[in-house]
Motif scaffolding. Sequence first.
Motif, PDB file in Angstrom:
ATOM      1  N   UNK A 248       0.842  -0.833  -0.302  1.00  0.00           N
ATOM      2  CA  UNK A 248      -0.089  -0.275   0.148  1.00  0.00           C
ATOM      3  C   UNK A 248       0.667   0.995  -0.088  1.00  0.00           C
ATOM      4  N   UNK A 249       1.954   0.659   0.687  1.00  0.00           N
ATOM      5  CA  UNK A 249       2.983   2.244   0.673  1.00  0.00           C
ATOM      6  C   UNK A 249       3.107   2.773  -0.784  1.00  0.00           C
ATOM      7  N   UNK A 250       3.521   1.292  -1.132  1.00  0.00           N
ATOM      8  CA  UNK A 250       4.937   1.682  -2.674  1.00  0.00           C
ATOM      9  C   UNK A 250       3.292   2.160  -3.836  1.00  0.00           C
ATOM     10  N   UNK A 251       1.753   1.636  -3.467  1.00  0.00           N
ATOM     11  CA  UNK A 251       0.722   2.068  -4.355  1.00  0.00           C
ATOM     12  C   UNK A 251       1.008   3.611  -4.461  1.00  0.00           C
ATOM     13  N   UNK A 252       0.495   4.023  -2.871  1.00  0.00           N
ATOM     14  CA  UNK A 252       0.698   5.880  -2.698  1.00  0.00           C
ATOM     15  C   UNK A 252       1.868   6.136  -3.896  1.00  0.00           C
ATOM     16  N   UNK A 253       3.366   6.087  -3.536  1.00  0.00           N
ATOM     17  CA  UNK A 253       4.239   6.943  -3.807  1.00  0.00           C
ATOM     18  C   UNK A 253       4.029   6.916  -5.390  1.00  0.00           C
ATOM     19  N   UNK A 254       3.446   5.670  -5.857  1.00  0.00           N
ATOM     20  CA  UNK A 254       3.388   5.806  -7.193  1.00  0.00           C
ATOM     21  C   UNK A 254       2.162   6.862  -7.573  1.00  0.00           C
ATOM     22  N   UNK A 255       0.372   6.024  -7.131  1.00  0.00           N
ATOM     23  CA  UNK A 255      -0.099   7.156  -8.341  1.00  0.00           C
ATOM     24  C   UNK A 255      -0.949   8.132  -6.846  1.00  0.00           C
ATOM     25  N   UNK A 256      -0.905   7.869  -5.261  1.00  0.00           N
ATOM     26  CA  UNK A 256      -0.694   9.035  -4.315  1.00  0.00           C
ATOM     27  C   UNK A 256      -2.499   9.398  -4.101  1.00  0.00           C
ATOM     28  N   UNK A 257      -2.736   8.226  -4.504  1.00  0.00           N
ATOM     29  CA  UNK A 257      -4.360   7.615  -4.116  1.00  0.00           C
ATOM     30  C   UNK A 257      -5.556   8.067  -5.083  1.00  0.00           C
ATOM     31  N   UNK A 258      -4.726   8.341  -6.620  1.00  0.00           N
ATOM     32  CA  UNK A 258      -4.696   8.543  -8.133  1.00  0.00           C
ATOM     33  C   UNK A 258      -6.579   7.813  -8.444  1.00  0.00           C
ATOM     34  N   UNK A 259      -6.096   6.725  -8.401  1.00  0.00           N
ATOM     35  CA  UNK A 259      -6.707   5.694  -8.951  1.00  0.00           C
ATOM     36  C   UNK A 259      -7.109   4.281  -7.683  1.00  0.00           C
ATOM     37  N   UNK A 260      -8.258   4.030  -7.304  1.00  0.00           N
ATOM     38  CA  UNK A 260      -8.695   3.191  -6.350  1.00  0.00           C
ATOM     39  C   UNK A 260      -8.461   1.862  -7.116  1.00  0.00           C
ATOM     40  N   UNK A 261      -8.443   1.463  -7.653  1.00  0.00           N
ATOM     41  CA  UNK A 261      -8.194  -0.490  -7.670  1.00  0.00           C
ATOM     42  C   UNK A 261      -8.117  -0.918  -7.762  1.00  0.00           C
ATOM     43  N   UNK A 262      -6.095  -0.854  -7.639  1.00  0.00           N
ATOM     44  CA  UNK A 262      -5.150  -1.132  -6.891  1.00  0.00           C
ATOM     45  C   UNK A 262      -4.933  -1.095  -5.177  1.00  0.00           C
ATOM     46  N   UNK A 263      -6.035  -0.279  -4.810  1.00  0.00           N
ATOM     47  CA  UNK A 263      -5.795   0.254  -3.170  1.00  0.00           C
ATOM     48  C   UNK A 263      -7.357  -1.726  -3.353  1.00  0.00           C
ATOM     49  N   UNK A 264      -8.330  -1.401  -4.131  1.00  0.00           N
ATOM     50  CA  UNK A 264      -9.904  -2.471  -3.951  1.00  0.00           C
ATOM     51  C   UNK A 264      -8.954  -3.809  -3.550  1.00  0.00           C
ATOM     52  N   UNK A 265      -8.102  -4.025  -4.785  1.00  0.00           N
ATOM     53  CA  UNK A 265      -7.391  -5.298  -4.862  1.00  0.00           C
ATOM     54  C   UNK A 265      -6.315  -5.420  -3.572  1.00  0.00           C
ATOM     55  N   UNK A 266      -5.834  -4.754  -3.473  1.00  0.00           N
ATOM     56  CA  UNK A 266      -4.970  -5.039  -2.265  1.00  0.00           C
ATOM     57  C   UNK A 266      -5.785  -5.363  -0.825  1.00  0.00           C
ATOM     58  N   UNK A 267      -7.133  -4.592  -0.501  1.00  0.00           N
ATOM     59  CA  UNK A 267      -8.213  -4.655   0.085  1.00  0.00           C
ATOM     60  C   UNK A 267      -8.589  -6.672   0.055  1.00  0.00           C
ATOM     61  N   UNK A 268      -9.045  -7.173  -1.059  1.00  0.00           N
ATOM     62  CA  UNK A 268      -9.358  -8.147  -1.309  1.00  0.00           C
ATOM     63  C   UNK A 268      -8.241  -9.147  -0.940  1.00  0.00           C
TER      64      UNK A 268
END
Length: 696
Positions: A248-268
Amino acid sequence: MSDISELFKDEVVTKALVRDVELPGGAGTMALITLDNGFDHTKPNTFGPGGLTLLAQALDAIEARTDLAAVGVIGKPFIFAVGADLKGAALVRNRDQALQIGRLGHDVFKRLGALQVPTFAFVNGAAMGGGLEIALHCAYRTVSSGVPAIALPECFLGLVPGWGGTQLLPRLIGPAKAIKLIIENPLAQNRMIKGRDAFELGVADAIFEPADFLEESLRWASKVVRGEITVERTLPQEDWEKVVGDARFLVDMKLRGAAPAPYRALDLILSAKDGVDFDAEDEALADLLMGNELRAGLYAFDLVQRRAKRPAGAPDKALARKVTKVGVVGAGLMASQMALLFARRLEVPVVLTDLDQARLDKGVGYVHAEVDKLLAKKRISGDQANRLKGLVTGSLTKDAFADADFVIEAVFEDMAVKKKVFAEVEEHVSETCVLATNTSSLSLSEMGSELKHPERLVGFHFFNPVAVMPLLEIIKGASTDAATLATAFAVGKTLKKSSVLVKDAPAFVVNRLLTRFMGEVIAAVDEGTPLPVAEHALDDLGLPMTPFALLQLVGPAVGHHVSETLHAAFPDRFGVSANMAELVASGKPGVYKPDFTLDEEAVALFAGGDHASTAEQVRVRVLEALAEEIRLMLDEGVVAAAQDIDLCMILGAGWPFHLGGITPYLDRAGVAQPRFLPPGVASLPEPKAEGATMPS
């Protein structure tokens, strides 16, 4: 299901053809399901309601039998399956329809895991998205070593794997490896893995060569059925919370919360630790199918899958001349990268030239070292490595280009230097040899003005790193003829680059827009806006890096030089920052230290202004400037259409897929006035998805 059946009315139906196969060694009868849409590999097996219904009917018949020892699934030659058809998914208009799509796939696929006999997926070809998820629902998997593409690329399009991928894969190979396939690879320009990679990750239980793949897979399956081979399945013992938290930290570094899909995938993925929850996948898929990111992703996907393969304005490919030898002027890093790429893709001799033996040895040595790395990674064989090293040589004199068909320069970005180089090269090459320049901003027409044959000069602008970046800007000068242009496009295609035809205009497409972008940010800082405020004003876009980080990657000297070039051409829109000049003079690599913290001495060089802007003001300023510049570029005919600017920015500047192209984004944001519409079109159509496939 009637609702979504109407959406998929143009579905190319994939049939589930069942035949009985006797397993070796008397292990019994296997019902082997072959997925086949009736076309060759240019139309991969995909799934809509029709295909899923036929697969369900095949499973109905199989479930009714009591004589089977096993069930297998295989694809047609070269293709296992690549997911759902995007044409219908792009037309979803309400959440109910979106939920139906998720539930239908789950309802059919999970029956493979519920059969009373062992189930096997024989992955004989490309398996992406829903295709890989079919395999995951089976109890066992074999894979061919020749499979070129295996992936779960949904996050690339703004979705999540919606037919079992987020639940089954982490429980099979662990959350860390699953995150690599589900999130990291899609966000890295939709990276795929090969059959051997899938086996080494544990996605497949056995791997066999393509020539006898089915025979060996059946033999292996027979041993499993007879109990001679046991495949242990245990929940991977990892710290799931930590692994997902780090990701999640690395996704934040890359997207800074701009796209929801990777975050939903991490939750799943995290939820899968406690058991499979297909309902949660359905809910996530339904939410994302209704989101703007999917529509934007489909538009971007269409550009790179279709327009990139049919470049607008490219001449008849029959006009292209054969290239049997390549010359590269210069032996620096960029030139050496080019030499390796030409040797690998064209498989022809490549000769580098430079001013002294030390530089030449360093350039050729770089190529040989990179070949050794490829060999160590088993990406090439020993014979291939020796052949590549033999293809790349060096020479201190340009008469080595006498029999070359294509010579490209990669020397310092200075007009006088480049003119001198081409004048020297022209003395040694044939009249039909193509002369290519890798200039990032200079005028082709001026560069060729003193040549005897200016018609054979073409721009061939790579992006760094050469082997990785997919875009190639091919620039037509005032005199460039059709044969030269056709040869350039043919070479670009062989190099596996996506080529876009660009008019000879200052800085072309990507560098012109990035320089305007950077210029507005730097101007805001020069005026008194705190550098961190301007630096992060556009974080919500999820761009691959912040403006000053990009400047550090490119190099302040290079960025400053390009800004000077554009200032000379368009002084009213492109400024030259005195503070940037000071940064260049200081010798500092940028405003960041090696540990990515700000270098206060470098930041201090930008102090002094008394007019500070807010982050929102900087954001609006930048977007309005980009909209203005794109409008002017289209009016000038720099490219054929707005789609080409979108394609260039996606492939050359890392414009995020989840935003779609830059022009529809500016339209949606209400910044572009008038809107970026094709001639005669009153409104923007929905993103086209014809011929595309959705991996879900």
